[in-house]
Scaffold this active site. Structure first.
Site, PDB file in Angstrom:
ATOM      1  N   LYS A 292      -1.133   4.477  22.796  1.00  0.00           N
ATOM      2  CA  LYS A 292      -2.229   5.219  22.050  1.00  0.00           C
ATOM      3  C   LYS A 292      -3.022   6.042  22.919  1.00  0.00           C
ATOM      4  CE  LYS A 292      -3.423   2.749  17.779  1.00  0.00           C
ATOM      5  NZ  LYS A 292      -4.230   1.851  17.122  1.00  0.00           N
ATOM      6  N   GLU A 378      -3.317  -9.284   3.915  1.00  0.00           N
ATOM      7  CA  GLU A 378      -4.446  -9.528   3.291  1.00  0.00           C
ATOM      8  C   GLU A 378      -4.196 -10.769   2.516  1.00  0.00           C
ATOM      9  OE1 GLU A 378      -4.520  -5.117   4.351  1.00  0.00           O
ATOM     10  OE2 GLU A 378      -2.923  -6.470   3.521  1.00  0.00           O
ATOM     11  N   ARG A 406      -5.180  -5.630  -2.334  1.00  0.00           N
ATOM     12  CA  ARG A 406      -3.618  -6.212  -1.991  1.00  0.00           C
ATOM     13  C   ARG A 406      -3.686  -7.763  -1.905  1.00  0.00           C
ATOM     14  NH1 ARG A 406      -1.962  -2.025   2.537  1.00  0.00           N
ATOM     15  NH2 ARG A 406      -0.196  -3.035   2.263  1.00  0.00           N
TER      16      ARG A 406
END
Length: 626
Positions: A292, A378, A406
């Site tokens: 990243k 979640e 979700r």
């Protein structure tokens, strides 16, 4: 067939950069492989330049520059489908697919979206914004191609974080049993699955994706089909040999031909492997290791900070946007959580991979044994909280409004149905500016209001946010505190102020004829409108239970009631007020102001409110019309 170069074809001037010549992947494929490293460097610089001006997601995109080039170079997009997971990393994809000139409008009103969007480009095969959807969508596309008799490869690109969600594994499990042309690219940018890669693993990836190995592997299956015992023995040998030098054979067990890991920044090796994979049949999973923030030192050193950024100095990385005058609601929650945990050892904090975004950093540092980051899961986060509550602890789930969607079944079935003592700190309630429709908390009041046992609290300012968090935490049952992104109106916080009484609103301005019943941050706009129209303003604070006595009193003393909420009008707080009046046989003229029945596109938050008539001017205009 060798690629001819754009410069050889006479397109463009010799002084132009390579990136200037790329208006589509077709142009990209006209370059020679030797030109691609230069193009990667230009693409990375252009990405930094763009995001430094507009803000947006940076670190993830920098990490997939070479991978994006490789995919568009080797595969025949858009005929072959690329399905990006979440989409944080898709800016290089946008630049290469005809949107280079529009990158300066990124995430701005009437500009291009920060996520892949089907209506924006034929190269955006699937609209995203939330994680772990790519494999399911890609499998659907691959099955559709097979059913329609179309020959195409579908490629899902998913990160190691998103792969941890249950939905991704459900899709892998299903895909492994299907006969489709599907490639899954595992973009491992945290080194969370495999040890560091090197020459040996890169060589193995080339070997295992090559024609010789594939031919032998598939041929062996057919040759040994009639000798199941021997076939099983050879299969176990292959598995053990791979296991000695490669990561877990989990993906092989799920039915995928696993290849990797490969260095995601080694263009030569990446292109070689992708080309081999393109010619392989069936379901393939390529494990690519990337970094990243690659190529921008500040982002490499702080990938979390530079995941999503405001405008910054491209040379130093220093953020240019001045800090807000006061604390954000997220920071207010974080301070309350930290202080409450210090006083109550029963408190545990849970987040689905949003420690920094939800304000849990200080809490996690001081109380690591009481902090649970469950990853992008979640559903698990909510049911984990339910289990903790069953044993007498006091879980607080910090979650964005759009992510709570979700876990709706878990909220109803595992928490509310059992009346368990779980507090939900729901951030990003309402519109969220440049993040747009995918992250807007437009529906939480509507989908949570019908749930029995659940109380819903909507603070209108900084101090009330802290006090209502106390109210929710002290309530012995499921409670949801919903607050917006950003800062409040500037009310001083008293950390020692007591909890507010359950189900009680407050009249904050007295007027005549017109009563404005405001829920959450729209109290500020309601007060501004009331000064012009001499209206009464009630800070309702509670969507459930509603303050029945206050509403009936306002109905008795005013000609018109107006409800204000930054939530869908359909089924929202205003609907609750109308239902309450009907139950009491009161048929009062009511005006319900909130979000219309459509998705609100990305823009600055103030621009979004103005577009739906929820700013002060818009509310005044609507009420004058009434």
């Amino acid at each position: 067939m060798p690629h001819r170069t754009l410069t050889d074809s006479g397109v463009g001037a010799s002084r132009r950069s390579l990136l200037d010549l790329i208006d589509s992947p077709t142009d990209l494929r006209m370059l020679s492989e030797s030109q691609l490293p230069e193009l990667a460097s230009e693409l990375r610089s252009f990405l930094i330049e763009c995001v430094s001006k507009t803000g947006g997601h940076l670190a993830a995109g920098l990490g997939v520059v070479e991978l994006t080039l490789g995919l568009h170079y080797i595969f025949d997009t858009p005929h072959d489908r690329l399905v990006w997971d979440v989409g944080h990393q898709a800016y290089p994809h946008k630049i290469l697919t005809g949107r280079r000139e529009r990158m300066c409008t990124l995430r701005q009103k009437d500009g291009i979206s920060g996520f892949p969007k089907r209506t924006e480009s034929e190269y955006d095969s699937f609209g995203v914004g939330h994680s772990s959807t790519s494999i399911s969508a890609a499998l659907g596309m691959a099955l559709a191609a097979k059913q329609k008799g179309e020959r195409r490869t579908v490629i899902a690109i998913i990160g190691d974080g998103a792969l941890g969600a249950g939905m991704a594994f459900e899709a892998l499990n299903h895909a492994g049993s299907m006969d489709v042309d599907l490639v899954v690219i595992l973009n491992d940018n945290e080194m969370s699955i495999s040890p560091p890669v090197g020459a040996i693993s890169n060589h193995l990836a080339r070997l295992l994706s090559g024609k010789l190995y594939t031919t032998v592997r598939e041929g062996s299956k057919h040759a040994l089909a009639g000798m199941p015992q021997l076939r099983h023995l050879v299969g176990r040998w292959e598995e053990h040999m791979k296991g000695m030098v490669m990561p877990s054979t989990l993906f092989e067990e799920l039915g995928f031909n696993y290849i990797g890991p490969v260095d995601g920044h080694d263009l030569d090796g990446l292109l070689h492997t992708l080309r081999n994979i393109k010619g392989m049949p069936g379901q393939r999973l390529l494990h690519v290791v990337t970094k990243k923030g690659r190529g921008f030192e500040p982002a490499e050193g702080q990938p979390v900070t530079y995941h999503g950024v405001t405008p910054f100095d491209r040379h130093t990385g220093q953020l240019l946007k001045s800090k807000a005058a006061g604390p954000t609601y997220t920071q207010i929650f974080g301070g309350w959580l930290h202080d409450t945990a210090a006083a109550d050892p029963r408190l545990v904090g849970i987040t689905p991979a949003m420690c920094e975004g939800s304000g849990l950093t200080a809490f996690a540092k001081r109380f690591p044994e009481r902090y649970f980051d469950v990853g992008i899961a979640e559903q698990h986060a909510v049911t984990l909280a339910a289990g903790l509550a069953c044993e007498g602890l006091k879980p607080v789930v910090a979650i964005y409004s759009s992510f709570l969607q979700r876990a709706y079944d878990q909220l109803i079935h595992d928490v509310a149905l059992q009346h368990l003592d779980v507090t939900f700190a729901v951030d990003r309630g309402g519109l969220v500016g440049p993040d747009g429709a995918t992250h807007a908390g437009s529906f939480d009041l509507s989908f949570c209001r019908p749930i029995p046992n659940l109380i819903i609290l909507t603070p209108s300012n900084e101090n009330d946010c802290r006090r209502l968090l106390k109210t929710a935490y002290e309530y012995e049952g499921p409670a949801l505190v919903r607050y917006p992104r950003g800062t409040g109106p500037g009310v001083t916080i008293d950390p020692n102020a007591p909890a507010l009484p359950l189900g009680r609103g407050e009249i904050v301005r007295k007027g005549s004829r017109l009563a404005l019943l405001a829920f959450g941050p729209l109290v500020k706009s309601a007060l501004e409108v009331a000064e012009v129209l001499d209206a009464t303003v009630a800070d309702m604070r509670f969507v459930k239970p509603l303050d029945t006595a206050l509403i009936l009193d306002l109905a008795a003393r005013h000609e018109i009631l107006v409800t204000l909420e930054e939530n869908a009008v359909a089924g929202g707080a205003g609907s609750g007020v109308a239902e309450l009046l009907a139950e009491h046989g009161i048929f009062k003229r009511c005006v319900h102001l909130g979000l219309p029945d459509c998705y609100i596109e990305h823009a600055e938050h103030a621009e979004q409110l103005a577009s739906v008539g929820l700013d002060t001017a818009g509310i005044l205009q609507r009420l004058r019309e009434e």
